[in-house]
Design a protein around this motif. Structure first.
Motif, mmCIF file in Angstrom:
data_model
loop_
_atom_site.group_PDB
_atom_site.id
_atom_site.type_symbol
_atom_site.label_atom_id
_atom_site.label_comp_id
_atom_site.label_asym_id
_atom_site.label_seq_id
_atom_site.Cartn_x
_atom_site.Cartn_y
_atom_site.Cartn_z
ATOM 1 N N TRP A 24 0.801 -1.229 0.000
ATOM 2 C CA TRP A 24 0.000 0.000 0.000
ATOM 3 C C TRP A 24 0.830 1.274 0.000
ATOM 4 O O TRP A 24 0.322 2.355 0.305
ATOM 5 C CB TRP A 24 -0.978 0.015 1.169
ATOM 6 C CG TRP A 24 -0.370 -0.038 2.549
ATOM 7 C CD1 TRP A 24 0.624 0.745 3.055
ATOM 8 C CD2 TRP A 24 -0.777 -0.904 3.618
ATOM 9 N NE1 TRP A 24 0.876 0.439 4.366
ATOM 10 C CE2 TRP A 24 0.024 -0.579 4.743
ATOM 11 C CE3 TRP A 24 -1.740 -1.893 3.739
ATOM 12 C CZ2 TRP A 24 -0.113 -1.230 5.976
ATOM 13 C CZ3 TRP A 24 -1.862 -2.531 4.970
ATOM 14 C CH2 TRP A 24 -1.060 -2.217 6.057
ATOM 15 N N SER A 27 -0.706 4.643 -0.927
ATOM 16 C CA SER A 27 -2.165 4.525 -1.032
ATOM 17 C C SER A 27 -2.838 5.045 0.228
ATOM 18 O O SER A 27 -2.457 4.706 1.349
ATOM 19 C CB SER A 27 -2.576 3.065 -1.253
ATOM 20 O OG SER A 27 -3.983 2.921 -1.175
ATOM 21 N N ARG A 28 -3.868 5.862 0.036
ATOM 22 C CA ARG A 28 -4.720 6.344 1.119
ATOM 23 C C ARG A 28 -6.167 5.891 0.909
ATOM 24 O O ARG A 28 -7.079 6.428 1.506
ATOM 25 C CB ARG A 28 -4.643 7.871 1.184
ATOM 26 C CG ARG A 28 -3.284 8.409 1.595
ATOM 27 C CD ARG A 28 -3.099 9.879 1.231
ATOM 28 N NE ARG A 28 -4.160 10.748 1.681
ATOM 29 C CZ ARG A 28 -4.140 11.454 2.825
ATOM 30 N NH1 ARG A 28 -3.091 11.349 3.630
ATOM 31 N NH2 ARG A 28 -5.143 12.244 3.155
ATOM 32 N N GLY A 29 -6.333 4.879 0.041
ATOM 33 C CA GLY A 29 -7.660 4.327 -0.182
ATOM 34 C C GLY A 29 -8.486 5.052 -1.221
ATOM 35 O O GLY A 29 -9.692 4.792 -1.343
ATOM 36 N N ALA A 97 -7.455 5.042 6.300
ATOM 37 C CA ALA A 97 -7.535 5.248 4.843
ATOM 38 C C ALA A 97 -8.305 6.541 4.582
ATOM 39 O O ALA A 97 -9.511 6.515 4.308
ATOM 40 C CB ALA A 97 -8.208 4.058 4.173
ATOM 41 N N ARG A 241 -6.538 0.404 1.675
ATOM 42 C CA ARG A 241 -5.203 0.810 1.196
ATOM 43 C C ARG A 241 -4.689 -0.169 0.140
ATOM 44 O O ARG A 241 -4.168 0.236 -0.902
ATOM 45 C CB ARG A 241 -4.215 0.839 2.364
ATOM 46 C CG ARG A 241 -4.334 1.985 3.334
ATOM 47 C CD ARG A 241 -3.159 1.879 4.297
ATOM 48 N NE ARG A 241 -3.289 2.707 5.474
ATOM 49 C CZ ARG A 241 -2.474 2.614 6.516
ATOM 50 N NH1 ARG A 241 -1.512 1.698 6.527
ATOM 51 N NH2 ARG A 241 -2.630 3.411 7.555
ATOM 52 N N VAL A 279 -1.733 7.186 8.707
ATOM 53 C CA VAL A 279 -1.410 7.769 7.413
ATOM 54 C C VAL A 279 -1.441 9.283 7.454
ATOM 55 O O VAL A 279 -0.590 9.958 6.903
ATOM 56 C CB VAL A 279 -2.404 7.257 6.352
ATOM 57 C CG1 VAL A 279 -2.252 8.019 5.046
ATOM 58 C CG2 VAL A 279 -2.171 5.786 6.102
#
Length: 329
Positions: A24, A27-29, A97, A241, A279
């Motif tokens: 991930w 990635s923050r979703g 996320a 994520r 995050v």
């Protein structure tokens, strides 16, 4: 798909060295839709932001389908959170996320109890809408719903809808977390929101932070809560994520990635992983007086929640949950 057809490598992680950067990194979703089936979510909460949609399950009539059972439908909802539980779970998902799209489906009432048929209706709708992740911090102990829940869980699994479900806090049998087609979650006691553990003895598959978790609560307040209900949204955020970076992975491969990232493997050659901050920082809400504990859910309830409030001693799990429970139906 037929035997012999080629499969794009992006659909599997088995042949890849899986670490957090691969899983991930960055990635923050973003692009991932999560459905929170719970007690509702407070609209425009400062720790959650706008929702993609807010719905409730409404009972229509007793025998609309001619099978002797009540019928239900999903309708727009403007009542928000009936108990605080759903808002707490949604806030945890947002911490893990931040860029996911959240949708709320309210099935639990003020005492965190509800109708098992409403759970079936909500799950069927979420699967039909093809949400990427369904956060289910609840379960049903009623055997009458087992077969239907099993069928819906299988349908979700084969359509790449990841149901992330809380294991019951008590040593009882409930559903759907016990089904292998869902991602089942219990809680560990380590104060590290990024720590995930794989279970050596399923049916509980993974453990995440779930003891003394600070969450927003009803009326603009905050509380420290314990239970598998609050471990589950951590894992939902992790799944978001992963899918944000690898959108083609089926649920089976997502489980593989989560296991590969687990922090409880023993290997003398690798030093323990240092705690990792969330995050992104969460905007604090002005503190107010602690809220009263959540009313306990009795076995007579068709739906029961694993949410337990602990405003005094956050070092130990709740008495009912013993650190391993879920909200329920």
């Amino acid at each position: 798909m037929n035997a012999g057809e080629l499969v794009d490598r992006s659909f599997v992680a088995a042949s890849t060295a899986v670490d957090r950067e691969w899983a991930w990194g960055g990635s923050r979703g973003a692009g991932i839709r999560i459905c929170v089936i719970d007690s509702g979510v407070t609209p425009e909460h400062p720790e959650i932001g706008p929702l993609e949609g807010s719905f409730a399950v409404e009972r229509v009539e007793q025998d609309a389908a001619g099978d002797g059972r009540p019928s239900y439908r999903i309708v727009p909802d403007d009542e928000g959170d009936a108990a605080g539980h759903g808002t707490a779970c949604a806030a945890i998902i947002r911490r893990i996320a931040p860029d996911v799209s959240l949708t709320s489906v309210r099935i639990l009432g003020p005492r965190l109890a509800g109708d098992g048929n409403a759970l079936l209706a909500a799950l069927r709708w979420a699967v039909a809408e093809r949400f990427h992740v369904v956060n289910l911090s609840l379960s049903s102990r009623k055997g009458d719903f087992k077969a239907s829940l099993h069928d819906i869980a299988d349908e979700a699994y084969f359509n790449r809808v990841a149901i992330v479900a809380s294991a019951h806090n008590s040593p009882v049998r409930s559903y759907p977390w016990i089904f292998p087609s869902v991602i089942s979650v219990g809680s560990h006691e380590v104060a590290d929101a990024e720590r995930i553990e794989v279970s050596p003895q399923p049916p509980v598959e993974f453990f995440a932070a779930g003891v003394g978790i600070e969450v927003p609560w009803v009326g603009g307040g905050r509380s420290f809560l314990s239970g598998n209900s609050f471990a589950t949204p951590h894992v939902s955020g992790f799944v978001a994520r992963i899918l944000g970076k690898h959108p083609h992975l089926p649920v089976s491969e997502v489980k593989h990635v989560l296991a590969a990232l687990s922090d409880n493997f023993t290997d003398a050659s690798d030093p323990p992983r240092a705690p990792t901050p969330p995050v992104a920082p969460v905007t604090p809400v002005a503190p107010v007086a602690p809220v009263a504990p959540v009313a306990p859910v009795t076995d007579s309830a068709v739906l029961v929640s694993s949410a337990t409030s602990d405003t005094s001693d956050t070092s130990t799990p709740s008495a009912e949950g013993a650190g391993h429970d879920e909200s329920g139906v």
